[in-house]
Write a protein that holds these residues in place. Structure first.
Motif, PDB file in Angstrom:
ATOM      1  N   GLY A 109       0.795  -1.219   0.000  1.00 18.41           N
ATOM      2  CA  GLY A 109       0.000   0.000   0.000  1.00 18.41           C
ATOM      3  C   GLY A 109       0.829   1.271   0.000  1.00 18.41           C
ATOM      4  N   ASP A 110       2.148   1.178   0.230  1.00 15.53           N
ATOM      5  CA  ASP A 110       3.014   2.357   0.208  1.00 15.53           C
ATOM      6  C   ASP A 110       3.262   2.800  -1.232  1.00 15.53           C
ATOM      7  OD1 ASP A 110       3.195   2.349   2.925  1.00 15.53           O
ATOM      8  OD2 ASP A 110       5.156   1.373   3.016  1.00 15.53           O
ATOM      9  N   CYS A 111       3.313   4.111  -1.441  1.00 20.78           N
ATOM     10  CA  CYS A 111       3.636   4.671  -2.749  1.00 20.78           C
ATOM     11  C   CYS A 111       5.015   5.334  -2.671  1.00 20.78           C
ATOM     12  CB  CYS A 111       2.583   5.683  -3.181  1.00 20.78           C
ATOM     13  SG  CYS A 111       0.954   4.937  -3.460  1.00 20.78           S
ATOM     14  N   CYS A 171       0.260   8.535  -1.373  1.00 17.72           N
ATOM     15  CA  CYS A 171      -0.289   8.094  -2.657  1.00 17.72           C
ATOM     16  C   CYS A 171      -1.105   9.194  -3.342  1.00 17.72           C
ATOM     17  CB  CYS A 171      -1.152   6.853  -2.462  1.00 17.72           C
ATOM     18  SG  CYS A 171      -0.198   5.372  -2.005  1.00 17.72           S
ATOM     19  N   HIS A 223       3.281   9.896  -8.024  1.00 18.77           N
ATOM     20  CA  HIS A 223       4.233   8.851  -7.657  1.00 18.77           C
ATOM     21  C   HIS A 223       4.402   7.897  -8.822  1.00 18.77           C
ATOM     22  CE1 HIS A 223       0.229   7.341  -6.457  1.00 18.77           C
ATOM     23  NE2 HIS A 223       0.675   6.167  -6.893  1.00 18.77           N
ATOM     24  N   GLU A 229       3.705   1.715  -6.616  1.00 19.41           N
ATOM     25  CA  GLU A 229       2.847   1.395  -5.477  1.00 19.41           C
ATOM     26  C   GLU A 229       3.092  -0.064  -5.116  1.00 19.41           C
ATOM     27  OE1 GLU A 229      -1.921   1.664  -4.262  1.00 19.41           O
ATOM     28  OE2 GLU A 229      -1.167   2.549  -6.130  1.00 19.41           O
ATOM     29  N   THR A 235       2.533  -3.666  -3.962  1.00 21.61           N
ATOM     30  CA  THR A 235       1.438  -4.627  -3.834  1.00 21.61           C
ATOM     31  C   THR A 235       1.783  -5.746  -2.861  1.00 21.61           C
ATOM     32  OG1 THR A 235       2.246  -5.925  -5.713  1.00 21.61           O
ATOM     33  CG2 THR A 235       0.682  -4.159  -6.184  1.00 21.61           C
ATOM     34  N   TYR A 259      -4.228  -7.350  -5.023  1.00 16.96           N
ATOM     35  CA  TYR A 259      -4.207  -5.937  -4.602  1.00 16.96           C
ATOM     36  C   TYR A 259      -5.148  -5.093  -5.458  1.00 16.96           C
ATOM     37  CZ  TYR A 259      -2.169  -1.443  -3.192  1.00 16.96           C
ATOM     38  OH  TYR A 259      -1.971  -0.164  -2.702  1.00 16.96           O
ATOM     39  N   SER A 278      -4.255   5.976  -5.182  1.00 21.52           N
ATOM     40  CA  SER A 278      -3.941   4.550  -5.059  1.00 21.52           C
ATOM     41  C   SER A 278      -4.728   3.738  -6.075  1.00 21.52           C
ATOM     42  CB  SER A 278      -4.264   4.068  -3.649  1.00 21.52           C
ATOM     43  OG  SER A 278      -4.094   2.666  -3.554  1.00 21.52           O
ATOM     44  N   ARG A 319      -5.288   0.604  -5.431  1.00 22.33           N
ATOM     45  CA  ARG A 319      -5.735  -0.516  -4.609  1.00 22.33           C
ATOM     46  C   ARG A 319      -7.244  -0.741  -4.754  1.00 22.33           C
ATOM     47  NH1 ARG A 319      -3.447  -1.331   1.436  1.00 22.33           N
ATOM     48  NH2 ARG A 319      -4.226  -3.430   1.830  1.00 22.33           N
TER      49      ARG A 319
END
Length: 376
Positions: free
Chosen positions: A115-117, A137, A141, A144, A146, A177, A221, A223
């Motif tokens: 979840g980090d960008c 996010c 960026h 990302e 997953t 993801y 994101s 996601r």
């Protein structure tokens, strides 16, 4: 009275031969230093030795001249070697990428989580182990995460084996993801970062799976996992994504060279389509899904018959004919209607666009979803 004899004088000393001149120490030092140590210093010793020999009459003129000549030759050789080494070093320095920063906070790869960008210098997601700059996010960026996992300890498995494992693991991570794969933008690609042989020996075990968006400026994101979808959507997408993975598992060689592997692949595709058929058969009673699910089920059953013939093919030509028939049986438009009925994205991704134009499903005719760019 006798007269005493005159006193006797000692005889004069016998003449001695002339003493041999001393050997000049710097003459010998010039030769030794020029050969094994510091040739430039040997030149100095040789010149000083010649001056001293001329002034003091010492021996070693030939030795000093030889030492001077050797020192000059060795100095020239040393200069040539140094020049070439410097040329190679400066060439590598010029070719090496300059250190760049990126927007965000420099973060160790081991600290990145699902979840980090992040951004990387120059947007180069193909770099082996780039500097990672973590960023919100919501900001522009380039990647990302997953999945961020630590691999098992042990000896280095080999670059090829490690990359094969990463490709399989990261496609599955991306499908979990961002389950609605049709909702991903066209510039989104799967990337991964794995340890090199050298970093593995230093304890590096981090496998980082990434959706890369460096080709265009991207915010927000991507996601869309099981917590963000309905149970019916999750069940459908899991089955469809497994089918896509099975279809993307085509062997790399030619059919006539690897027919047994192609038959195994056909069997795996048939099994995944059997699961899809079971799901579709179970939802045909729902009014909003009955029409699209029934149409998709009919095509899946036809495709399965083709894949089953391919799995039994004894000749490459037989396999190719069955493969073409099975691929032609599945319509992108039918799947599009079914996805719409489930409330999912209906924009046909580029890697499937060729099939909607009548392609036979051969990977040479369209982009394979399991062949996205990745980092090594």
């Amino acid at each position: 009275m006798s007269t005493p004899p005159p006193p006797s004088w000692p005889p004069p000393p016998a003449p001695q031969a002339d003493a041999e001149p001393a050997l000049n120490g710097l003459a010998l030092a010039s030769l030794l230093v020029g050969l094994v140590c510091l040739p430039p210093l040997g030149i100095v010793f040789g010149i000083v030795a010649l001056v001293q020999i001329a002034r003091k009459g010492e021996r070693g003129k030939a030795l000093a001249i030889t030492g001077l000549a050797v020192s000059l030759a060795m100095t020239a050789l040393l200069g040539l070697v140094t020049a070439r080494a410097a040329e190679g070093l400066f060439g590598r320095l010029e070719a090496a990428p300059r250190f760049e920063e990126a927007e965000g906070e420099l973060t160790a790869m081991d600290e990145m989580r699902r979840g980090d960008c992040f951004n990387v210098p120059g947007g180069d997601l193909l770099a082996e182990r780039p500097f990672i700059y973590k960023i919100a996010c919501a900001e522009p960026h380039e990647g990302e995460v997953t999945s961020s996992t630590r691999l098992a300890h042990g000896s280095f498995p080999g670059t090829s084996e490690l990359r094969r494992f990463a490709v399989d693991a990261c496609w599955k991570a991306q499908d979990a993801y961002a389950m609605d794969t049709w909702a991903l933008p066209s510039y989104a690609e799967m990337f991964y970062f794995v340890p090199s042989r050298e970093s593995w020996s230093g304890g590096d075990r981090r496998l980082l799976c990434v959706i890369g968006t460096a080709e265009q400026e991207h915010r927000g994101s991507l996601r869309k996992d099981s917590r963000m979808l309905t149970p019916e959507q999750v069940a459908f997408l899991r089955v469809m994504n497994e089918t896509d993975l099975a279809l993307g598992g085509q062997p790399e060689g030619e059919i006539d060279e690897e027919l047994p592997r192609y038959r195994e692949w056909a069997g795996a595709v048939d099994r995944s389509l059997a699961v899809e058929a079971g799901l579709l058969d179970g939802v045909r009673e729902r009014p909003e899904l009955a029409g699209p699910a029934g149409a998709q089920l009919k095509e899946v059953e036809t495709a399965r018959a083709g894949w089953q013939r391919a799995a039994r093919a004894s000749k490459p030509a037989e396999f190719q004919a069955a493969w073409d028939e099975a691929s032609a049986a599945l319509s992108v438009e039918t799947e599009k209607a079914l996805r719409g009925a489930y409330g999912l994205a209906t924009t046909v991704p580029e890697w499937l666009a060729g099939q909607s134009d009548g392609s036979d499903g051969d990977p040479e005719d369209s982009d394979d979803p399991a062949a996205g760019n990745s980092a090594s």
